[in-house]
Design a protein around this motif. Structure first.
Motif, short mmCIF file in Angstrom:
data_model
loop_
_atom_site.label_atom_id
_atom_site.label_comp_id
_atom_site.label_asym_id
_atom_site.label_seq_id
_atom_site.Cartn_x
_atom_site.Cartn_y
_atom_site.Cartn_z
N ALA A 136 0.84 -1.20 0.00
CA ALA A 136 0.00 0.00 0.00
C ALA A 136 0.87 1.24 0.00
N SER A 137 0.30 2.36 -0.45
CA SER A 137 0.98 3.65 -0.33
C SER A 137 1.11 4.02 1.14
N LYS A 138 1.94 4.99 1.43
CA LYS A 138 2.11 5.45 2.80
C LYS A 138 0.77 5.88 3.41
N ARG A 139 0.06 6.72 2.69
CA ARG A 139 -1.22 7.24 3.18
C ARG A 139 -2.23 6.12 3.41
N ASP A 140 -2.34 5.20 2.45
CA ASP A 140 -3.32 4.13 2.58
C ASP A 140 -2.95 3.15 3.69
N ALA A 141 -1.65 2.91 3.89
CA ALA A 141 -1.23 2.02 4.98
C ALA A 141 -1.56 2.64 6.33
N LEU A 142 -1.33 3.94 6.49
CA LEU A 142 -1.69 4.62 7.74
C LEU A 142 -3.18 4.46 8.01
N ARG A 143 -3.99 4.72 7.01
CA ARG A 143 -5.44 4.64 7.19
C ARG A 143 -5.89 3.21 7.46
N TRP A 144 -5.25 2.24 6.85
CA TRP A 144 -5.60 0.84 7.09
C TRP A 144 -5.35 0.45 8.54
N VAL A 145 -4.19 0.87 9.08
CA VAL A 145 -3.88 0.53 10.47
C VAL A 145 -4.82 1.27 11.43
N MET A 146 -5.25 2.47 11.07
CA MET A 146 -6.23 3.17 11.91
C MET A 146 -7.50 2.33 12.07
N VAL A 147 -7.88 1.64 11.02
CA VAL A 147 -9.11 0.84 11.03
C VAL A 147 -8.88 -0.53 11.64
N HIS A 148 -7.76 -1.18 11.29
CA HIS A 148 -7.55 -2.58 11.64
C HIS A 148 -6.61 -2.79 12.82
N GLY A 149 -5.91 -1.76 13.26
CA GLY A 149 -4.99 -1.91 14.37
C GLY A 149 -5.61 -1.54 15.70
N ASP A 150 -4.81 -1.57 16.74
CA ASP A 150 -5.24 -1.19 18.08
C ASP A 150 -5.67 0.28 18.06
N PRO A 151 -6.92 0.58 18.49
CA PRO A 151 -7.40 1.98 18.46
C PRO A 151 -6.54 2.94 19.27
#
Length: 272
Positions: free
Chosen positions: A215-230
């Motif tokens: 993923a791009s940098k921006r999309d990876a950040l957003r993905w972890v916001m959704v799927h990672g520890d809040p």
């Protein structure tokens, strides 16, 4: 994964509109024609990789390229390429200073057996080339094959085999294991850009481990916001919001931000 469709233009016709920036397209024209002149019959094709290939490139991105060559440049070809890249960053205009890429030997690129071999490389904004493994990584060839933008030459899927998911995932896990130490070995923790870079690279590696994709940098950040520890969302939001600050050696990270970045990288390595 099925290979992407080949571009309609022929191998000898330069793509006139590879990006939405007319000034960048002009710089890419200069890059490709200069490389063709330097390489002669060894030139195979030229492609955009990185953020522009992933649909996330903008004026805060560098422009990553990959030129494929039939064989390792000989002394004369190497000298001509070095002269080209020594001169390009000093031309007028914004994008001449924001190119980064490598000259990939076709045989190395064909399969993952060629991973890690050094290619002639120019770093972001540099006017000196070096032999480096920087672009000969699984994620680079995955981006080129699955999403690369052809500047001129054959469809990239014709030049390389698919990158197996397990190769991408394992390299991402290995990267996460020592990410903080390796980033701080060359990027001072007193610089805000380095804090953001550490967080972003941890996000991208974690994304690859979980999905087998890049993923791009921006999309990876957003993905972890959704799927990672809040609990990590404030840090990720800070990194995303501060992206426009760019690289300034005098710009210090917010108080405690570097410590949080190290902790996040350790978290990503643990859950990977």
């Amino acid at each position: 994964m099925a290979p992407p469709p080949c571009e309609a233009h022929t191998p000898t016709v330069l793509n006139p509109h590879p990006t939405r920036y007319a000034d960048l397209n002009g710089v890419l024209h200069d890059l490709v024609t200069g490389a063709q002149s330097a390489l002669g019959g060894s030139f195979v094709g030229a492609y955009l990789q990185g953020s522009f290939a992933l649909g996330a490139g903008d004026r805060h991105s560098d422009c990553d390229f990959l030129v494929v060559v039939r064989e390792r440049p000989d002394a004369g070809q190497e000298a001509a390429l070095r002269a080209l890249h020594r001169e390009l960053p000093h031309r007028d205009g914004f994008w001449h200073r924001h190119l980064e890429g490598s000259y990939a030997v076709a045989a190395d690129l064909r399969s993952t057996a060629g991973l890690g071999r050094p290619w002639l490389h120019v770093d972001h904004g540099s006017d000196e080339m070096e032999w480096s493994e920087h672009c000969n990584q699984p994620w680079t060839r995955w981006i080129v094959r699955e999403h690369g933008i052809t500047l001129v030459g054959p469809c990239p899927a014709q030049l390389m085999d698919p990158v197996p998911d397990e190769v991408l995932r394992e390299r991402a896990r290995t990267t996460l294991a020592t990410l903080s130490e390796e980033v701080e070995a060359w990027c001072p923790p007193t610089v805000a850009w380095c804090q953001r870079y550490l967080v972003v690279q941890a996000c991208r590696s974690l994304y690859t481990v979980r999905t087998g994709r890049v993923a791009s940098k921006r999309d990876a950040l957003r993905w972890v916001m959704v799927h990672g520890d809040p609990g990590w969302r404030p840090l990720l939001q800070q990194v995303l919001a501060d992206r426009d600050r760019g690289l300034d050696p005098l710009d210090a990270p917010p108080p405690g931000a570097m410590e949080a970045a190290r902790e996040f990288a350790a978290y990503a390595a643990a859950v990977a």
